[in-house]
Design a protein around this motif. Structure first.
Motif, short mmCIF file in Angstrom:
data_model
loop_
_atom_site.label_atom_id
_atom_site.label_comp_id
_atom_site.label_asym_id
_atom_site.label_seq_id
_atom_site.Cartn_x
_atom_site.Cartn_y
_atom_site.Cartn_z
N ILE A 415 0.84 -1.20 0.00
CA ILE A 415 0.00 0.00 0.00
C ILE A 415 0.87 1.26 0.00
N GLY A 416 2.01 1.17 0.71
CA GLY A 416 2.85 2.35 0.87
C GLY A 416 3.88 2.57 -0.21
N GLY A 417 3.85 1.76 -1.27
CA GLY A 417 4.85 1.93 -2.31
C GLY A 417 4.22 1.96 -3.70
N HIS A 418 5.06 2.12 -4.73
CA HIS A 418 4.53 2.21 -6.09
C HIS A 418 4.85 0.97 -6.91
N SER A 419 5.64 0.05 -6.32
CA SER A 419 6.04 -1.12 -7.10
C SER A 419 6.15 -2.34 -6.20
N VAL A 420 5.67 -3.45 -6.70
CA VAL A 420 5.78 -4.74 -6.01
C VAL A 420 6.33 -5.71 -7.03
N ASN A 421 7.47 -6.30 -6.73
CA ASN A 421 7.95 -7.26 -7.71
C ASN A 421 8.22 -8.63 -7.11
N GLY A 422 7.98 -9.64 -7.93
CA GLY A 422 8.40 -11.00 -7.61
C GLY A 422 9.77 -11.22 -8.23
N VAL A 423 10.37 -12.40 -7.96
CA VAL A 423 11.77 -12.60 -8.32
C VAL A 423 12.00 -13.67 -9.39
N ALA A 424 10.92 -14.18 -9.98
CA ALA A 424 11.01 -15.04 -11.16
C ALA A 424 9.63 -15.00 -11.80
N LYS A 425 9.57 -15.38 -13.07
CA LYS A 425 8.28 -15.25 -13.78
C LYS A 425 7.16 -15.97 -13.06
N LEU A 426 7.40 -17.24 -12.72
CA LEU A 426 6.33 -18.02 -12.08
C LEU A 426 5.95 -17.39 -10.74
N HIS A 427 6.95 -16.96 -10.01
CA HIS A 427 6.69 -16.37 -8.69
C HIS A 427 5.80 -15.14 -8.82
N THR A 428 6.12 -14.28 -9.77
CA THR A 428 5.30 -13.08 -9.95
C THR A 428 3.88 -13.45 -10.37
N GLU A 429 3.77 -14.46 -11.24
CA GLU A 429 2.43 -14.93 -11.63
C GLU A 429 1.64 -15.40 -10.41
N LYS A 437 -3.49 -11.65 -4.78
CA LYS A 437 -4.46 -11.35 -5.85
C LYS A 437 -5.41 -10.20 -5.50
N ASP A 438 -5.73 -10.06 -4.22
CA ASP A 438 -6.60 -8.94 -3.83
C ASP A 438 -5.91 -7.60 -4.12
N PHE A 439 -4.62 -7.59 -3.85
CA PHE A 439 -3.88 -6.35 -4.12
C PHE A 439 -3.78 -6.07 -5.61
N TYR A 440 -3.67 -7.16 -6.37
CA TYR A 440 -3.57 -6.99 -7.83
C TYR A 440 -4.85 -6.35 -8.37
N LEU A 441 -5.94 -6.69 -7.72
CA LEU A 441 -7.22 -6.10 -8.12
C LEU A 441 -7.23 -4.59 -7.84
N LEU A 442 -6.64 -4.21 -6.71
CA LEU A 442 -6.63 -2.80 -6.33
C LEU A 442 -5.59 -2.00 -7.11
N TYR A 443 -4.40 -2.60 -7.25
CA TYR A 443 -3.27 -1.86 -7.84
C TYR A 443 -2.56 -2.67 -8.92
N PRO A 444 -3.21 -2.99 -10.02
CA PRO A 444 -2.52 -3.84 -11.02
C PRO A 444 -1.23 -3.18 -11.52
N GLU A 445 -1.23 -1.86 -11.56
CA GLU A 445 -0.07 -1.16 -12.14
C GLU A 445 1.20 -1.28 -11.29
N LYS A 446 1.04 -1.69 -10.03
CA LYS A 446 2.22 -1.77 -9.17
C LYS A 446 3.02 -3.05 -9.43
N PHE A 447 2.40 -4.07 -10.01
CA PHE A 447 3.04 -5.39 -10.07
C PHE A 447 3.98 -5.54 -11.26
N ASN A 448 5.14 -6.09 -10.99
CA ASN A 448 6.08 -6.38 -12.08
C ASN A 448 7.04 -7.49 -11.65
N ASN A 449 7.66 -8.09 -12.66
CA ASN A 449 8.62 -9.17 -12.36
C ASN A 449 10.05 -8.71 -12.59
N LYS A 450 10.93 -9.14 -11.70
CA LYS A 450 12.37 -8.94 -11.92
C LYS A 450 13.05 -10.26 -11.56
#
Ligand code: 8GP
Length: 797
Positions: A415-429, A437-450
Motif C-alpha cells: 500500500i505504501g509503495g509504487h512497485s511490487v515485484n516477484g523474483v522469477a516469472k512463475l513467482h510473480t504470476e 491477488k486482492d492487491f492486484y485487483l486494487l493496484y494492477p499497475e504496481k506489479f512487475n517481475n524482476k
C-alpha cells in the motif's frame, strides 16, 4: 583509479606493514598481510569513491537505497581486486615478495551478515549497482555475530555465535561517527495542538539509541565507480547514559546489533527483531532525508531524487517512518507526504509462504514504536476510506494493514509503495493470481517481475579460475566483461577435444572439493563419481528429504544386490536450519547419520557416499559450486520464489535436476528441454491438489511397495541413532499427509536420477549439455537484473 605499477604496489604494501604492524614483510603473518593489502585497496579506491559521491551531490542525481536486513557478501578481497582491474598485478607483486595471494584470501573471514538467498541477492546487487554505474547504496545492520556458526555434533546442528568481526573492526569498513543519528523507541507520544491548529507529537519516557554508520565501499567492475554499503551499529549516547544505568541495560542495547533473526519464540525475541527493523530503517531514512534537505529542493518532491527499496518485509517500517519525518520534522500535510512517500518506496517479495510474511502484534508494535503505530493506524484508516464502496468489503478486510490486532508488513509495503515485484516469472504470476491477488485487483499497475540474477564475475572468474582460463582460450576474454559472450561457446558444444578440456577442469574442481572433505572430515571421495549437490537453507519445501529418500533407495538396492553396479555418486548437502525449526534440524540429523552409515559400509564398494558440509556459507559455495555435476533444485512446484544457486551451478556447467519451479523454468527456457532434467508435478498439478483436497499420501504409500520400504527406513532401525527424528519424519510424510508432496514426486525423481546415471556414462554427451548450460547462463547476470530495477522501478538511470 590512480595508475599502479607492480613496483608501486610492492612499495605501498611494505609501507602498510611497517606503519600498521611495525613489521617487515618476511616476518608478517597471512592475517597481517591481508589487512595491509585490504587497507591499500581502500586507499586506492578512495579518490573514486569521493569523486563519485561529489558527482551525485553536485549533479543532484537520483539515488536508490536498498534496505535489507541481510547482506551476504562473503569475502571481498578477490572481488575488489578483480573489479579494480589489478588482480594479476597484485598477484605478481606479491609473488615478487614470495607471498601467495591465496594465503591472504584464506585469511579473510566471511562477513556473517546474512542467512540465505535473500542476503546473497542483496550482495550480488551491491556488486552490480556500481558496475552498471548506477547510484545505488545499501543500508543494513552491522551484526557482531550474524546468523550463527553451524557445528555438527553427533549428527546434530549446534549453533555457536559466529564471531566473524575482529575486535578492532572489519578492515573494509570505515566508521563515520560524525554521521551518527539518534533513534527513539518506547515511551509515550501525545499529539499536542499547536497555535496554528496542527498536532505535534510530544514524546515522554523514550529510550534514545545512537545509530553509528560504518561504510563499506562497493567497487564497480573496471569503471571507476564506487558506491557504498552503510551498516548501522548501536551505541549508547553519552547524553542519555542515565537511561541505561546497569550493565544489563547496556547489554540489552548492544543486543540490537548482535545477531541476525534473534529467536522470536519469546516476546523478548520478537521485541528485539522489531527494534532491529526500526533501528535500521529510522537511521537510514533520517540520513537520507537530511542529505536531500541539503539540496534545497521541496520536501514534497523527495521522490524525484530518492528511491527506497524494501527488500522483503523487514524494512517495511520505512513507509510510516518516512511519513513521520516528513510530517513531524518537515511539517508536510498528510496527503502531500503520502503522495511522495508512495513514490519513494518499492518492495520485493521473496516468498509465497504465508508464515514468512511478517505480522506483528499491535500491542508490541505500539509499545516499541508508538509514533509509528499511530501513523500505521492512520495509513490503515485512509486505506479503508479510499476503497470503501469501491470494492467488496471482504477485499478491504483482507488487504488492510491492521487485521485482528496484527500489523501486516507485506500489506504495508504494498500500500505504501509504487512497485511490487516477484523474483522469477512463475513467482510473480503466483503473487498476482494467488498470494496477492486482492492487491492486484486494487493496484494492477504496481506489479512487475524482476527475475533474480547473480554476480557472475564472482561465480566464474573468482570461484572457477580454471574454467575461466579455458573459456579465454576458447572464446576470447570478452566474456569477462560482457558475460553474454559466453554464448560463443555454442559453436564448440560438439567438439570432443573441447568437451574433454571442460571435463578435465571439472575433475580438477572435484578434486579440490574432495581434498577439502578429506581434510575436514577424513572421508575419501572418488572423483569419477557424479558429484550431486544440494546447498541451500534447510526447509521442508526445498525437499532435502526427497533427496534423502532417493539415497535410501540406492542404499537399499545396493544392499539387496551386492554385485549391483550403479554409476558411483557422492551426494553433498550444505544447509543451516533456523534454530527454532525442529523438523529441519531432524533432517540434518538424518542426513548425518545416513552419511555415517553409508560412508563406512565397505560392501557398497565406494559407489555411494554422502557428505554434509558443515557451516555452509559463501566461501564454501565458491568451492562447492564449480565442483558440481548435478544441481538439485527440487522444491515443490510453486514454492521456491526463484532460487539463485541454480544459476550459479548452471554457470559452472552442472546439469540441473529440477521441478518446474522458480527460475528453474527460465533455465529450462534458456537451455532447452534436452539440457536440463525436469521431474515431478508442475505448479498446476500442485494447485489442483489444493483445489480438490484430494492428496492422500497414505494411499500412495500403501500402493507403492518400493516407496513404502524407503519411508519405513526412517523408523525401522535402518538409520542408526535417529529414533525420534525418524518418527517425526514418518509422521510428517504419512500421518500429516506429506504437505510438500514428496511421495507423489518420488517415482519420477528416482526415474530421472536413473536417467542422469545413464547419461553420465557418455562423457561427451554429458559435457555437451554442461557446456550448453554455461553458454546460456549470461541471461542470469545480476548486472541486467539490477539495470531493470534501476530503470523501471527506481528511475535512477
Ligand atoms: C529467498 C527465496 O527462498 C529464494 O527462492 C530466492 O531466490 C531468494 O530469496 C532471493 O530472491 N528467500 C529467502 O532467503 C528468505 O525468505 N529468507 C527468509 C529469512 C527471511
Amino acid at each position: 583509479m590512480i595508475h599502479l605499477t607492480k613496483e608501486k604496489i610492492i612499495e605501498d604494501f611494505k609501507m602498510r606493514l611497517h606503519e600498521d604492524f611495525m613489521i617487515q614483510n618476511a616476518e608478517a603473518t597471512a592475517d597481517e598481510r591481508f589487512i595491509a593489502l585490504a587497507k591499500l585497496i581502500k586507499c586506492y579506491v578512495m579518490p573514486d569513491w569521493l569523486r563519485h559521491r561529489d558527482e551525485i551531490v553536485k549533479e543532484q542525481k537520483k539515488t536508490a537505497y536498498y534496505f535489507s536486513i541481510e547482506f551476504l557478501p562473503g569475502k571481498m578481497l578477490q572481488t575488489n581486486l578483480l573489479n579494480l582491474g589489478i588482480y594479476d598485478l597484485v598477484q605478481e607483486a606479491l609473488a615478487d615478495l614470495d607471498v601467495d595471494l591465496m594465503d591472504l584470501v584464506a585469511a579473510e573471514r566471511d562477513m556473517a551478515l546474512g542467512n540465505g538467498g535473500l542476503g546473497r541477492l542483496a550482495s550480488c546487487f551491491m556488486d552490480s549497482l556500481p558496475t552498471i554505474g548506477a547510484p545505488g547504496f545499501g543500508n543494513g545492520i552491522r551484526y557482531k555475530y550474524g546468523l550463527f556458526k553451524q557445528k555438527i555434533v553427533n549428527g546434530y546442528q549446534v549453533e555457536l555465535p559466529d564471531a566473524w568481526l575482529p575486535s578492532d573492526g572489519n578492515v573494509w569498513e570505515t566508521k563515520k561517527p560524525h554521521a551518527a543519528v539518534d533513534v527513539k523507541i518506547y515511551g509515550n507520544v501525545y499529539l499536542v495542538p499547536q497555535e496554528n491548529g496542527d498536532l505535534k507529537p510530544v514524546y515522554e519516557n523514550v529510550k534514545t539509541l545512537h545509530a553509528v554508520p560504518y561504510d563499506i565501499t562497493q567497487i564497480g567492475f573496471n569503471n571507476n565507480v564506487v558506491n557504498n554499503l552503510r551498516l548501522w551499529d548501536v551505541e549508547i549516547p553519552e547524553k542519555y547514559e542515565l537511561d541505561y544505568p546497569t550493565l544489563a541495560d547496556r547489554r540489552r542495547i548492544e543486543d540490537i546489533t548482535s545477531v541476525l533473526y534473534p529467536d522470536d519464540a519469546t516476546r523478548e525475541g520478537k521485541s528485539l527483531r522489531l527494534i532491529q527493523e526500526y533501528f535500521m530503517v529510522s537511521a537510514g531514512l533520517q540520513t537520507i532525508v537530511k542529505s536531500y534537505a541539503k539540496m534545497g529542493l521541496p520536501m514534497a518532491q523527495i521522490h524525484e531524487k530518492v528511491a527506497v527499496h524494501i527488500n522483503d518485509t523487514h524494512p517495511a517500517m520505512a513507509v510510516p517512518e518516512l511519513m513521520r519525518i516528513l510530517i513531524d520534522d518537515y511539517n508536510l500535510e498528510w496527503e502531500v507526504a503520502w503522495a511522495t512517500t508512495t513514490q519513494v518506496m518499492s518492495y520485493t517479495n521473496h516468498t509465497v509462504l504465508s508464515e514468512a510474511l511478517e505480522k506483528w502484534d499491535a500491542d508490541l508494535f505500539k509499545e516499541i514504536v508508538p509514533r509509528i503505530y499511530q501513523i500505521v493506524g492512520e495509513i490503515d484508516r485512509q486505506f479503508v476510506k479510499t476503497w470503501a464502496g469501491k470494492v467488496e468489503a471482504a477485499i478491504i478486510d483482507r488487504t488492510r494493514v491492521i487485521q485482528n490486532g496484527q500489523i501486516h508488513m507485506a500489506n504495508l509495503s504494498i500500500i505504501g509503495g509504487h512497485s511490487v515485484n516477484g523474483v522469477a516469472k512463475l513467482h510473480t504470476e503466483l503473487l498476482i493470481e494467488d498470494v496477492l491477488k486482492d492487491f492486484y485487483l486494487l493496484y494492477p499497475e504496481k506489479f512487475n517481475n524482476k527475475t533474480n540474477g547473480i554476480a557472475q564475475r564472482r561465480w566464474s572468474q573468482i570461484a572457477n579460475p580454471d574454467m575461466s582460463a579455458l573459456l579465454d582460450k576458447q572464446i576470447g576474454k570478452g566474456w569477462r566483461s560482457n558475460v553474454h559472450e559466453l554464448s560463443k561457446l555454442e559453436a564448440f558444444l560438439d567438439d570432443p577435444t573441447i568437451q574433454h578440456d571442460f571435463y578435465q577442469v571439472k575433475q580438477a574442481n572435484k578434486q579440490r572439493l574432495a581434498d577439502y572433505v578429506k581434510k575436514t572430515q577424513g572421508i575419501d571421495l572418488p572423483i569419477h563419481a557424479i558429484f550431486d549437490v544440494q546447498v541451500k537453507r534447510l526447509h521442508a519445501y526445498k525437499r532435502q528429504l526427497l533427496n534423502v529418500m532417493h539415497i535410501i533407495k540406492l542404499y537399499q538396492d545396493l544392499k539387496d544386490d551386492p554385485t549391483l553396479d550403479i554409476t558411483p555418486r557422492v551426494f553433498f548437502f550444505g544447509a543451516k536450519a533456523a534454530p527454532g525449526y525442529h523438523f529441519a534440524k531432524s533432517v540434518i540429523k538424518i542426513i548425518n547419520e545416513l552419511a555415517n552409515l553409508i560412508n563406512h559400509d565397505e560392501s557398497l564398494r565406494n559407489q555411494l557416499k554422502v557428505v554434509f558440509l558443515e557451516n555452509y556459507n559463501v566461501s564454501l559455495a565458491e568451492l562447492i559450486v564449480p565442483a558440481a555435476d548435478v544441481s538439485e533444485q527440487i522444491s515443490t512446484a510453486g514454492k521456491e520464489a526463484s532460487g539463485t544457486s541454480n544459476m550459479k551451478f548452471m554457470l559452472n556447467g552442472a546439469i540441473t535436476l529440477a521441478t518446474l519451479d522458480g527460475a528453474n523454468i527460465e533455465i529450462k527456457d534458456a537451455v532447452g528441454e534436452d539440457n536440463i532434467v525436469i521431474f515431478g508435478m508442475d505448479k498446476d498439478a500442485v494447485y489442483d491438489h489444493y483445489a480438490r483436497h484430494d492428496y492422500n499420501s497414505r494411499q500412495i504409500y500403501d500402493n507403492n511397495p518400493r516407496l513404502k520400504r524407503v519411508v519405513d527406513a526412517f523408523t525401522d532401525g535402518t538409520i542408526p541413532n535417529t529414533h525420534y527424528e525418524g518418527y517425526e519424519i514418518w509422521d510428517a510424510l504419512i500421518s500429516y499427509n506429506d504437505e510438500y508432496f514428496l511421495l507423489e514426486d518420488f517415482d519420477d525423481y528416482v526415474a530421472k536420477q536413473a536417467y542422469i546415471s545413464e547419461l553420465y556414462k557418455d562423457k561427451n554427451a554429458w559435457q555437451a549439455k554442461a557446456m550448453k548450460n554455461i553458454a546460456n547462463s549470461g541471461r542470469f547476470t545480476s548486472d541486467d537484473t539490477i539495470e531493470l530495477y534501476a530503470r523501471e522501478i527506481w528511475g535512477i538511470l
